[in-house]
Write a protein that holds these residues in place. Structure first.
Motif, PDB file in Angstrom:
ATOM      1  N   GLU A  65       0.848  -1.192   0.000  1.00  0.00           N
ATOM      2  CA  GLU A  65       0.000   0.000   0.000  1.00  0.00           C
ATOM      3  C   GLU A  65       0.886   1.245   0.000  1.00  0.00           C
ATOM      4  O   GLU A  65       1.593   1.523   0.965  1.00  0.00           O
ATOM      5  N   GLN A  66       0.856   1.967  -1.106  1.00  0.00           N
ATOM      6  CA  GLN A  66       1.709   3.151  -1.272  1.00  0.00           C
ATOM      7  C   GLN A  66       1.465   4.150  -0.139  1.00  0.00           C
ATOM      8  O   GLN A  66       0.336   4.393   0.265  1.00  0.00           O
ATOM      9  N   ARG A  67       2.574   4.749   0.353  1.00  0.00           N
ATOM     10  CA  ARG A  67       2.486   5.716   1.442  1.00  0.00           C
ATOM     11  C   ARG A  67       3.109   7.036   1.008  1.00  0.00           C
ATOM     12  O   ARG A  67       3.968   7.066   0.122  1.00  0.00           O
ATOM     13  N   TYR A  68       2.685   8.130   1.670  1.00  0.00           N
ATOM     14  CA  TYR A  68       3.064   9.462   1.222  1.00  0.00           C
ATOM     15  C   TYR A  68       3.561  10.303   2.408  1.00  0.00           C
ATOM     16  O   TYR A  68       2.961  10.301   3.485  1.00  0.00           O
ATOM     17  N   PHE A  69       4.656  11.045   2.160  1.00  0.00           N
ATOM     18  CA  PHE A  69       5.246  11.862   3.218  1.00  0.00           C
ATOM     19  C   PHE A  69       5.744  13.192   2.652  1.00  0.00           C
ATOM     20  O   PHE A  69       6.172  13.265   1.494  1.00  0.00           O
ATOM     21  N   ALA A  70       5.688  14.217   3.491  1.00  0.00           N
ATOM     22  CA  ALA A  70       6.454  15.446   3.249  1.00  0.00           C
ATOM     23  C   ALA A  70       7.695  15.335   4.121  1.00  0.00           C
ATOM     24  O   ALA A  70       7.611  14.917   5.280  1.00  0.00           O
ATOM     25  N   ALA A  71       8.849  15.675   3.560  1.00  0.00           N
ATOM     26  CA  ALA A  71      10.094  15.493   4.317  1.00  0.00           C
ATOM     27  C   ALA A  71      11.148  16.489   3.871  1.00  0.00           C
ATOM     28  O   ALA A  71      11.130  16.968   2.731  1.00  0.00           O
ATOM     29  N   CYS A  72      12.069  16.774   4.771  1.00  0.00           N
ATOM     30  CA  CYS A  72      13.210  17.622   4.417  1.00  0.00           C
ATOM     31  C   CYS A  72      14.388  17.297   5.322  1.00  0.00           C
ATOM     32  O   CYS A  72      14.227  16.806   6.449  1.00  0.00           O
ATOM     33  N   MET A  73      15.557  17.558   4.812  1.00  0.00           N
ATOM     34  CA  MET A  73      16.793  17.338   5.550  1.00  0.00           C
ATOM     35  C   MET A  73      16.862  18.295   6.748  1.00  0.00           C
ATOM     36  O   MET A  73      16.541  19.482   6.622  1.00  0.00           O
ATOM     37  N   LYS A  74      17.283  17.780   7.884  1.00  0.00           N
ATOM     38  CA  LYS A  74      17.402  18.624   9.075  1.00  0.00           C
ATOM     39  C   LYS A  74      18.522  19.650   8.933  1.00  0.00           C
ATOM     40  O   LYS A  74      18.409  20.771   9.432  1.00  0.00           O
ATOM     41  N   ASP A  75      19.593  19.271   8.263  1.00  0.00           N
ATOM     42  CA  ASP A  75      20.737  20.160   8.058  1.00  0.00           C
ATOM     43  C   ASP A  75      20.369  21.208   7.010  1.00  0.00           C
ATOM     44  O   ASP A  75      20.394  20.940   5.810  1.00  0.00           O
ATOM     45  N   ARG A  76      20.026  22.418   7.445  1.00  0.00           N
ATOM     46  CA  ARG A  76      19.516  23.439   6.523  1.00  0.00           C
ATOM     47  C   ARG A  76      20.588  23.939   5.557  1.00  0.00           C
ATOM     48  O   ARG A  76      20.299  24.291   4.412  1.00  0.00           O
ATOM     49  N   LYS A  77      21.831  23.973   6.016  1.00  0.00           N
ATOM     50  CA  LYS A  77      22.902  24.437   5.134  1.00  0.00           C
ATOM     51  C   LYS A  77      23.064  23.496   3.948  1.00  0.00           C
ATOM     52  O   LYS A  77      23.192  23.939   2.802  1.00  0.00           O
ATOM     53  N   ARG A  78      23.074  22.201   4.210  1.00  0.00           N
ATOM     54  CA  ARG A  78      23.183  21.236   3.115  1.00  0.00           C
ATOM     55  C   ARG A  78      21.913  21.211   2.272  1.00  0.00           C
ATOM     56  O   ARG A  78      21.966  20.987   1.072  1.00  0.00           O
ATOM     57  N   ARG A  79      20.777  21.446   2.912  1.00  0.00           N
ATOM     58  CA  ARG A  79      19.522  21.482   2.158  1.00  0.00           C
ATOM     59  C   ARG A  79      19.514  22.642   1.176  1.00  0.00           C
ATOM     60  O   ARG A  79      18.947  22.556   0.074  1.00  0.00           O
ATOM     61  N   LEU A  80      20.158  23.733   1.550  1.00  0.00           N
ATOM     62  CA  LEU A  80      20.256  24.888   0.661  1.00  0.00           C
ATOM     63  C   LEU A  80      21.024  24.543  -0.610  1.00  0.00           C
ATOM     64  O   LEU A  80      20.767  25.082  -1.680  1.00  0.00           O
ATOM     65  N   GLU A  81      21.973  23.613  -0.516  1.00  0.00           N
ATOM     66  CA  GLU A  81      22.768  23.204  -1.663  1.00  0.00           C
ATOM     67  C   GLU A  81      22.101  22.096  -2.461  1.00  0.00           C
ATOM     68  O   GLU A  81      22.537  21.752  -3.570  1.00  0.00           O
TER      69      GLU A  81
END
Length: 384
Positions: A65-81
């Motif tokens: 059963e397919q599942r769905y999430f919103a997610a983001c990296m905790k490290d904001r500096k690396r997420r910016l890159e």
């Protein structure tokens, strides 16, 4: 034998199952690679047609059963890159940090052509950060993936690509009777893959290759939802939206993209990632550092995603909240405009289409540079 047709995705599976090396990939007038069969070498064994995923049903996990999430990296500096919420960077990091892992992602060669590459450490996966809005050459995956699968010293393997690329690799491995137990396949919700030839000629016409250090197709310092190209040199940065404008004209993507069967909730991958544009439906605040949506398509994908949770902020969402256009249908293309574009290109090259189609859309690069500085100052002062 396989034949060139508009539905071909260029996944290259046919080339690598051919026992007599009768198939080579040749560039079309639009700059895309298509299979070419040397009939003097072909033994008509039919393996290429048997392997080709074009006319076959999508092999999704119909039990899970397919599942769905919103997610983001905790490290904001690396997420910016990274792009979106940085999920692919997290997945890659987890694989290499556990040791003996291998990551296949998309980077550049020495001439800034886009291609799949292999990495086994943190330094190597840095190049995979950020989207590349060009169809990547995936040959390097086929050259080494089976060796990595067979190598008992290699741990987890992760392969990221468009849905059609993942389907091609999986079809090839199935034909070669290779287990994919230790391989995690990650695909992207895709808008369409732009022409490598137009990308090359854009770089040449604008003189952007010389002393170039890095390229960001969507520089998040302009905001997560913006789409500005940044070219990084030793002592300066320049910004542009020229290639972006070509991309959104829907005229430089591969022909098959307008009839893509993978624009669906049925996925051959273990995990699917994309920008989470449904954050408003989920009553989530806008985050200029980016948010991803994530579709978990298999039990293996679920297990791997759970192993990455300590590096992520994760929120369960509904199918309705994650819904977006290219999960339901291919990108619509103005056929007449596409025809005019390529006729103009064949008659006059890059400069001709630049003048004919972008004359009224090009923003002065100095304005983008000023905007970049102002955005950077705001983020420095507010952290947003």
């Amino acid at each position: 034998m396989v034949e060139q047709n508009d539905r071909c995705t260029g996944c290259m599976a046919c080339k690598y199952v051919c026992p007599k090396s009768a198939i080579t990939m040749q560039e079309s007038a639009e700059g895309f690679l298509y299979p070419h069969v040397d009939k003097s070498l072909c033994i008509e064994c039919g393996l290429c047609e048997k392997c080709c995923p074009i006319d076959k049903p999508i092999e999704c996990d119909s039990v899970f059963e397919q599942r769905y999430f919103a997610a983001c990296m905790k490290d904001r500096k690396r997420r910016l890159e990274s792009q979106s919420g940085g999920l692919c960077d997290v997945f890659s990091t987890v694989v290499v940090e556990k040791g003996k892992g291998v990551v296949y992602g998309v980077g550049f060669d020495e001439k800034w052509n886009v291609l799949h590459k292999r990495a086994t450490d943190i330094e190597g996966i840095k190049e995979f950060r950020g989207s590349k809005y060009v169809q990547s050459n995936i040959e390097n995956v086929y050259k080494t993936i089976i060796s990595d699968i067979k190598d008992d010293c290699v741990g987890r393997i992760i392969i990221t690509g468009t849905a059609c690329q993942i389907a091609g690799v999986k079809a090839y491995l199935k034909q070669k009777r290779q287990t994919t137990e230790k391989v995690v396949f990650v695909d992207l919700i895709c808008h369409g893959v732009p022409s490598p030839k137009i990308w090359r000629e854009y770089l040449d016409a604008e003189g952007k290759r010389k002393n170039l250090i890095n390229i960001k197709f969507r520089d998040k310092r302009f905001g997560w939802s913006s789409h500005v190209e940044t070219f990084v040199y030793k002592h300066k940065k320049t910004h542009s939206k020229r290639f972006t404008n070509f991309f959104y004209m829907e005229s430089i993507s591969r022909k098959c993209c307008s009839m893509c069967k993978y624009a669906s909730y049925k996925r051959e991958s273990d995990i699917t990632v994309a920008d989470f544009w449904g954050y408003k439906k989920a009553d989530m605040p806008y985050d200029s550092f980016g948010i991803s949506e994530c579709l978990i398509n298999t039990k293996k994908g679920e297990s791997f995603f759970n192993a990455c949770h300590d590096k992520l902020n994760v929120v369960p969402i509904t199918k309705e909240q994650c819904d977006q256009r290219n999960l339901n249908s291919p990108t619509k293309v103005d056929v007449n405009q596409r025809k005019r574009f390529w006729e103009t290109y064949q008659n006059g090259g890059y400069n001709a289409v630049n003048d004919a189609f972008l004359k009224n859309k090009i923003k002065d690069e100095w304005k983008l540079s000023v905007f970049y500085v102002l955005k950077s100052i705001k983020r420095l002062l507010t952290g947003k």
